[in-house]
Design an enzyme around this catalytic site. Structure first.
Site, short mmCIF file in Angstrom:
data_model
loop_
_atom_site.label_atom_id
_atom_site.label_comp_id
_atom_site.label_asym_id
_atom_site.label_seq_id
_atom_site.Cartn_x
_atom_site.Cartn_y
_atom_site.Cartn_z
N SER A 51 0.87 -1.15 -0.01
CA SER A 51 -0.06 -0.13 0.01
C SER A 51 0.81 1.15 0.00
O SER A 51 2.13 1.18 0.69
CB SER A 51 -0.92 0.14 1.32
N TYR A 110 -1.57 0.76 10.54
CA TYR A 110 -1.98 0.25 9.27
C TYR A 110 -0.77 0.45 8.43
O TYR A 110 0.09 -0.47 8.20
CB TYR A 110 -3.15 0.64 8.86
#
Length: 251
Positions: free
Chosen positions: A144, A157
């Protein structure tokens, strides 16, 4: 084996209900992929995903898999590889978590880290060894852009994805020259069930667009894929913004 365009005949998906993974599987099945394994926690959603791929003509099977149980990964995934060569492994599991809650509940934060990083490290190493034994195959890992630089809004995250990204880069270097292709995919904000209800970030993308980028990356044997591609330039700039300035940015 893959065809001349890099499309796999067989695919193993770790995270069998992932919208990105299923969009990728559908796209590959439409090209040439004929055997698909969907690994994930047993659920009606997993069964439904498998049925959908069977309807497209793929021989699709499910296998119980839990990212949070790394002690079982070698046995579980070993059984899949024992059935025949796997041309491509797509590691697509992960959880976003809830930043505010996770800051107040360390065990919730640990669950994010264990799922996105520890579980992925275990599964990646098991699959990498099996692919290396075959002498061919691709390991595609969904990272990501959140891992490029920790942001106040989602640093738990983001840090788990940063660890996964660094690990995958190193694994790719370790497997260079073995016949195993390792590719990191760095999507931006993806419109999906996981991000439903969140404020959409600029340059948002879709599972279908990520799937298309993965297919293109396979054909080119890319090592890193950004989705959309413009994020590569954006994140390159953000990495070098001084921290006092970065803290004040609306990111």
């Amino acid at each position: 084996m893959k065809d001349a365009f890099g499309i796999p005949q067989s695919l193993l998906v770790l995270g069998g209900t992932s919208e990105i993974a299923l969009a990728t599987a559908r796209r590959l099945v439409a090209r040439r992929t004929r055997t698909v394994w969907l690994a994930g926690r047993p659920s009606p959603a997993l069964d439904e995903a498998a049925a959908g791929l069977r309807a497209l003509g793929a021989d699709t099977r499910t296998v119980p898999f839990d990212a949070l149980d790394p002690t079982a990964h070698e046995e579980t995934l070993g059984k899949v590889f024992a059935e025949g060569d796997i041309d491509m492994v797509l590691l697509a599991f992960g959880i976003l978590g809830d930043q505010a809650r996770d800051e107040d509940d360390p065990m919730s934060a640990v669950r994010v880290a264990q799922t996105n990083y520890t579980g992925a490290v275990s599964a990646s190493l098991v699959c990498a060894r099996a692919l290396q034994s075959q002498g061919h195959g691709s390991l595609v890992v969904l990272s990501s852009v959140a891992g490029e630089r920790a942001r106040r809004a989602n640093f738990i995250y983001g840090s788990s994805k940063a660890g996964l990204d660094a690990f995958t880069q190193g694994l790719g270097d370790a497997l260079h020259g073995t016949g195993v292709h390792v590719m990191i995919v760095r999507p931006g904000f993806v419109r999906s069930k996981m991000t439903a209800g969140l404020v959409e970030a600029p340059m948002a993308t879709t599972p279908g667009a990520v799937a298309q980028a993965i297919e293109t990356g396979l054909r080119r044997r890319s090592e890193t894929v950004w989705v959309p591609g413009t994020l590569r330039v954006v994140m390159s700039a953000l990495r070098h913004v001084p921290r006092p300035v970065f803290r004040r940015l609306p990111v």
